[in-house]
Design a protein around this motif. Structure first.
Motif, short mmCIF file in Angstrom:
data_model
loop_
_atom_site.label_atom_id
_atom_site.label_comp_id
_atom_site.label_asym_id
_atom_site.label_seq_id
_atom_site.Cartn_x
_atom_site.Cartn_y
_atom_site.Cartn_z
N GLN A 95 1.23 0.34 0.09
CA GLN A 95 1.43 -0.07 -1.29
C GLN A 95 2.54 0.74 -1.95
O GLN A 95 3.36 0.22 -2.72
CB GLN A 95 0.12 0.10 -2.07
N SER A 96 2.60 2.04 -1.64
CA SER A 96 3.65 2.89 -2.20
C SER A 96 5.03 2.48 -1.68
O SER A 96 6.01 2.46 -2.44
CB SER A 96 3.37 4.36 -1.85
N ALA B 235 -2.74 2.77 1.16
CA ALA B 235 -2.08 3.44 0.03
C ALA B 235 -0.61 3.67 0.32
O ALA B 235 0.26 3.48 -0.55
CB ALA B 235 -2.79 4.77 -0.26
N GLU B 236 -0.29 4.08 1.55
CA GLU B 236 1.11 4.31 1.90
C GLU B 236 1.89 2.99 1.93
O GLU B 236 3.06 2.94 1.53
CB GLU B 236 1.19 5.00 3.27
#
Length: 678
Positions: free
Chosen positions: A575-576, A572-573
């Motif tokens: 992708q962010s 998730a990090e």
């Protein structure tokens, strides 16, 4: 410590590959092996070409054939341009002569021809390729320093610049511009494509290097005059801020090929039997100059240095004026053709032979002007016999009947501001040869004065039988042009152009003193002024214009903090970070808490998450030896480190914490911002 593989974003990669493999099986054999005619013939040709490549590589590298081809092609282009310009000038003078007795028609012929042809050159260049105007030398040396300048090496630019420069030179001495700078640009464009061709033949897929561009810059000067040695030195002094020793042999080899081709083509076009200097001179060999004349040559160098500073001041003022005055700015932005036509018409009006042109030798070309100024005979002497006096009276300088001192002084006074005005024309043009001729006129006037005062008199116990004013013209040309460009190679160029080795020492002495005066108090050269005016990110020019700018701390001019990932970051990090960053590579570091107690790179794993076609690659490339600087380092230090960094990227760390990274594009933005402050 090892870099962990980042996963989570490439879950669908396997499924996509399976779908692609299934789709490939459904393609018919006809599409996989499309029909091509003469299959056997093409195979034989390909086999023969491969054998030819292997045979050529067995002699020397393919790159050396590219260097030779570059020199030959550039010389051919130079010869074709000179041949076309000579025919256009002859046609203009022929038409002007046919209108003898009709002053109004001669006036219209003299003024409208250069005005129309320059208006066409400006409009054509602006509409086809706006980057083709000007000299091109500031842009070339900016590219050689490692900063990419797009659109300046295209084939469209090359064609536009060649045709526009031909039209500019066809205007003759009315516009009083040359071709050295644009031809350096043309040679560089040709070298870039030859470099790609050589790499294609070798099967290399790397980006084009700078070696061929450095060689092309030297060949551009050598092919203009057939002067290979001074061409290479001019390239070293003006073009390359980081000239490597490995470039010397390719530069001299290619320049020699270009110079030899230029001389052979010139001899063939004139049906000459031997190769000769471009500008004929007949200096006396028994006593080239008296020993005490060395002091006079030194004085001439100081005069040329002072004159060059005044010329450069006027040039920078006119560039600034055209960018701030509303009328000039509007015309140079929207009506470039009209502006060029009006300015050239005004210059042609002043050089009309039946008006002020009779004092400016306006019927002569630039080459004829320089050849006449290098004449060793004393124009001001009254002791010549009748035949010599008749030859001197036939000179264009004395066609008005005025004293030669008045004609030369009027020429210097008028050409100073006329040349400054011509530098604002938005068309392809060179500015080296005009200042070279102007310096020759300064030296000629100085030499004529010395000859008039000292000939036949006893000076400090030594009888001066005759003084050669052409030697002073030679030294003045080298000194003035060298002071304007902040180079010493014009001294050697003057010797190569004329073949007068006897005046090498006086010319070099004058050039050294002129340079010393021109460089004092951080004086800008002509090309430095153009770089500052065009806001080009060329650090050597910025350093001369404002010495405190390169010493600016890097932290004051850095942009926003770059996006980075910690080693333990999840999908998730990652992708962010990718969605919030436009960078092609994102650095991966240890946690900041551990990094705050360190001052060096030992704590940091420099790894990259690479963006490929909108997704993230699963393999991180580790860079353990990356270059790291502090925010307190200066822009000059960061620039020097970036120029030698293998990855073309440096990192900025403050007390062990990564605060950003700088690439060449970001360094360009920093330098552009510094240029705007000047």
């Amino acid at each position: 410590m090892k870099c962990e593989t980042i996963t989570g974003l490439g879950e669908g990669n396997g499924q996509k590959q399976e779908n692609n493999s299934e789709a490939s099986h459904n393609i018919t054999p006809l599409l996989l092996d499309s029909w091509k005619p003469y299959k056997g013939t093409r195979a034989n040709v390909k086999e023969r070409l491969l054998k030819l490549r292997d045979c050529l590589e067995s002699v020397c590298g393919i790159q050396w054939y590219g260097f030779a081809t570059l020199g030959i092609l550039t010389a051919v282009l130079s010869f074709l341009m000179d041949f076309s310009v000579a025919k256009l000038l002859q046609a203009h003078l022929w038409l002007y002569g046919k209108l003898e007795g009709h002053i109004l028609l001669q006036f219209l012929c003299w003024t409208l021809y250069p005005a129309c042809i320059c208006a066409f050159a400006s409009s054509f260049s602006h509409n086809i390729c706006p980057f083709s105007t000007g000299s091109g030398v500031p842009e070339v040396r900016t590219m050689l320093s490692g900063i990419e300048v797009p659109h300046y090496l295209s084939l469209t630019n090359m064609f536009t610049k060649f045709l526009g420069l031909t039209c500019t030179l066809a205007a003759g001495s009315t516009v009083f511009l040359g071709k050295v700078g644009p031809f350096v640009h043309l040679s560089t464009m040709l070298g870039a494509y030859l470099d790609r061709l050589c790499r294609l033949i070798q099967g290399k897929k790397k980006d084009a290097g700078t070696e061929m561009m450095v060689v092309a810059a030297a060949v551009g000067v050598a092919s203009c005059f057939g002067a290979p040695v001074s061409g290479v030195l001019f390239s070293v002094e003006v073009m390359s801020s980081h000239f490597a020793l490995r470039h010397y042999c390719p530069c001299f080899f290619s320049a020699a090929c270009g110079g030899l081709t230029f001389h052979l083509l010139s001899a063939w076009s004139r049906d000459g039997e031997t190769l000769q200097a471009l500008f004929k001179t007949n200096f006396p060999t028994a006593t080239p100059f008296f020993p005490l004349e060395i002091l006079l040559f030194a004085l001439l160098g100081l005069l040329c240095g002072a004159g060059s500073r005044f010329y450069l001041f006027c040039h920078r003022w006119i560039l600034k004026f055209t960018k701030t005055n509303r009328v000039f700015l509007t015309m140079l932005t929207t009506e470039k053709g009209l502006y060029s036509g009006l300015v050239v018409f005004f210059l042609a009006l002043l050089t009309f032979p039946h008006s002020a042109g009779q004092y400016l030798a306006s019927k002569w070309t630039t080459k004829q002007l320089l050849t006449s100024l290098l004449d060793s005979r004393q124009w001001s002497s009254q002791s010549h016999n009748a035949s010599v006096r008749l030859e001197l009276d036939s000179l264009e300088w004395s066609s008005s009947g005025a004293p030669i001192f008045l004609s030369l002084a009027f020429f210097l006074l008028m050409k100073m501001w006329m040349l400054v005005l011509a530098c604002t024309l938005p068309l392809p043009a060179g500015y080296f040869m005009p200042v070279f001729v102007y310096g020759a006129a300064v030296g000629r006037l100085f030499g004529e004065g010395i000859a008039y005062v000292t000939t036949g008199r006893d000076v400090l116990g030594q009888q001066w039988t005759s003084v050669n004013p052409g030697g002073y013209a030679l030294a003045g040309a080298a000194a003035f042009s060298g002071a304007v460009t902040h180079t010493l190679s014009p001294a050697l160029l003057a010797v190569e152009l004329t073949g007068q080795v006897t005046h090498a020492v006086p010319a070099l002495l004058s050039t050294l003193l002129a340079n010393a005066l021109a460089r004092s108090r951080n004086g800008l050269s002509f090309y430095d002024g153009l770089s500052i005016s065009k806001k080009l990110p060329h650090l050597p020019s910025l350093k001369k214009a404002c010495p405190q700018l390169p010493s600016t701390p890097l932290g004051q001019v850095m942009g926003v903090k770059s996006v980075q990932l910690q080693k333990a970051a999840g999908p998730a990090e990652v992708q962010s970070a990718v969605s919030n960053s436009s960078e092609a590579q994102i650095p991966v570091v240890d946690s900041h808490a551990e990094a705050e107690s360190c001052f060096f790179i030992n704590w940091m794993i420099i790894a990259f998450v690479q963006r490929i076609e909108g997704r993230l690659d699963e393999v991180c490339s580790i860079r353990p030896n990356s270059v790291v600087v502090s925010p307190h380092n200066t822009v000059q230090e960061a620039y020097n480190m970036l120029s030698v960094a293998p990855a073309q990227t440096i990192f900025v760390a403050d007390r062990g914490k990564l605060v950003g990274q700088i690439t060449w594009s970001e360094m360009k933005q920093i330098l552009v911002g510094l240029a705007k402050d000047i």
